[in-house]
Design a protein around this motif. Sequence first.
Motif, mmCIF file in Angstrom:
data_model
loop_
_atom_site.group_PDB
_atom_site.id
_atom_site.type_symbol
_atom_site.label_atom_id
_atom_site.label_comp_id
_atom_site.label_asym_id
_atom_site.label_seq_id
_atom_site.Cartn_x
_atom_site.Cartn_y
_atom_site.Cartn_z
ATOM 1 N N GLU A 1 0.887 -1.184 0.044
ATOM 2 C CA GLU A 1 -0.190 -0.010 -0.025
ATOM 3 C C GLU A 1 0.843 1.334 -0.121
ATOM 4 O OE1 GLU A 1 -3.303 0.211 2.605
ATOM 5 O OE2 GLU A 1 -3.575 -2.040 2.393
ATOM 6 N N GLU A 2 2.135 1.282 -0.001
ATOM 7 C CA GLU A 2 3.101 2.433 0.029
ATOM 8 C C GLU A 2 3.112 2.750 -1.547
ATOM 9 O OE1 GLU A 2 6.518 1.322 1.858
ATOM 10 O OE2 GLU A 2 5.687 0.644 3.818
ATOM 11 N N LYS A 3 3.366 4.012 -1.516
ATOM 12 C CA LYS A 3 3.607 4.582 -2.924
ATOM 13 C C LYS A 3 4.878 4.474 -3.396
ATOM 14 C CE LYS A 3 -0.782 5.859 -3.384
ATOM 15 N NZ LYS A 3 -1.533 5.312 -4.532
ATOM 16 N N GLN B 1 -4.781 -4.762 -4.450
ATOM 17 C CA GLN B 1 -3.719 -3.676 -4.372
ATOM 18 C C GLN B 1 -2.499 -3.534 -5.297
ATOM 19 O OE1 GLN B 1 -3.375 -1.063 -2.141
ATOM 20 N NE2 GLN B 1 -5.484 -1.582 -1.213
ATOM 21 N N ARG C 1 -1.742 -0.560 -8.218
ATOM 22 C CA ARG C 1 -0.383 -0.159 -8.660
ATOM 23 C C ARG C 1 -0.006 -0.417 -10.090
ATOM 24 N NH1 ARG C 1 2.886 -0.355 -3.664
ATOM 25 N NH2 ARG C 1 4.519 0.219 -4.985
ATOM 26 N N ASN D 1 -7.377 -9.252 -1.127
ATOM 27 C CA ASN D 1 -6.940 -8.000 -0.737
ATOM 28 C C ASN D 1 -5.610 -7.367 -1.516
ATOM 29 O OD1 ASN D 1 -7.800 -5.108 0.247
ATOM 30 N ND2 ASN D 1 -5.935 -5.520 1.592
ATOM 31 N N ASP D 2 -4.667 -8.194 -1.260
ATOM 32 C CA ASP D 2 -3.297 -7.971 -1.734
ATOM 33 C C ASP D 2 -3.314 -7.898 -3.447
ATOM 34 O OD1 ASP D 2 -2.261 -8.032 0.763
ATOM 35 O OD2 ASP D 2 -1.668 -10.126 0.466
#
Length: 437
Positions: A186-188, A209, A213, A205-206
Amino acid sequence: MSELLLGFYGDDFTGSTDAMEAMALHGLRTLLFIESPRQEDLRDYEHLQCVGIAGTSRSMEPVAMKKEVGKAFRALDELEPLLVQYKICSTVDSSKERGSLGVAIEAGRALCSNQRIPFVAACPQLGRYTVFGHHFAKQGVDVYRLDRHPTMSVHPSTPMQESDLREVLREQSEEDVTLVNVVELEEKTVAEGTHVAVFDTLTLNDQKQVAKRVLEQAFEHEGSTFVVGSSGLNYGCASYWQERGWHRSVVPNGSRLTNVTQIAAVSGSASPLTKKQIEYAEANGFCCIHVTWTNRKDVLCRAHTALREGKSVLLYTARGSGDPAIAAMKHALTEDGVTDTAQALGLMLGELLKELVATHRLQRVAVAGGDTSGFVVRTLGIHALEVEQPLSPGAPLCFGYKKDPNEAPLEIALKGGQLGRESFFLDVLRGRCVDDA
């Protein structure tokens, strides 16, 4: 940019139908071509959002693979999709000598200008997971690290002896390889420069994400973005697009599945699961016939008789990886000067199935084995595939379209060795989805 969201090349046929199914289940009309399509090939199919090419690169050596994959990527790029995907098996079947990921990445790098190439192998829907770079695959009720997997670690063509996907890629490619692990999803922040980024995926959920991305990168990039991934990437992207209302929910031909009284099936798979599926079919009324390199006339005679009696037939080359028939077949092929075993068996099974379909006017067939499926579909004269109905994850029942639009499509289910439940062939006969059981 055209309206196409995705153009993908699958490294084998059953893997290609797996990707097609992931998109279709989310209401994205997807067509899978047997040869590289051109714009004019799409005109007869309305509301297309995704286009695939069912390939065979997983079984190819580097020189042949470079030519095959390069041609396919150029054809897809001309259709101007948002993403151009090299679709891999979620068990990462590959080696430097066969089905090289490095060759595919090099071809994609030459075509598309995105610096970071996402690499997504996991597919939770199929029991495939990547955690801190290491890959895992489910077999039965247990999950194994890739290099300890009872099937993949001893695969006859591409035994997987390393579970760290970074090391797998470094062995096959000169690219720099980085990792986006489960903690960082979840980091940018992302690594800068030209590299391949392996993405962890453990949960659904992963998966969402990761897709977010990847797609954020694609939206920021001019032209098509090149990605490498299993159907897990397809499920993630399809879910993203569906949630944003980009799907059309088109039902192919507006049809509903009809019952059939019999089918013909062929299997070139030696996996333990396919062995169980053959045994289940035999216990439930299928006439299962062993095919060798020299008994084809007898096999056809027995199959014709069984079909006339109203039975379904299943022609197979082996029952499991320990079947002595495998060594006997290889010896017979060597004696005949045949070097490409996969092609020889696939074409043989394709010709047998083609005659049974024509003689008995069969509406529905099934094929087991990734490499086998590619050769069988071509032999049957099928031009393109589209999902008709899900049967088992990664192995849907499809319409097999011929080039002549006046010719009715053949219903065909294609499955890889490790896919489907034990009742798979019976499910094809009955048109029964796993959820119906």
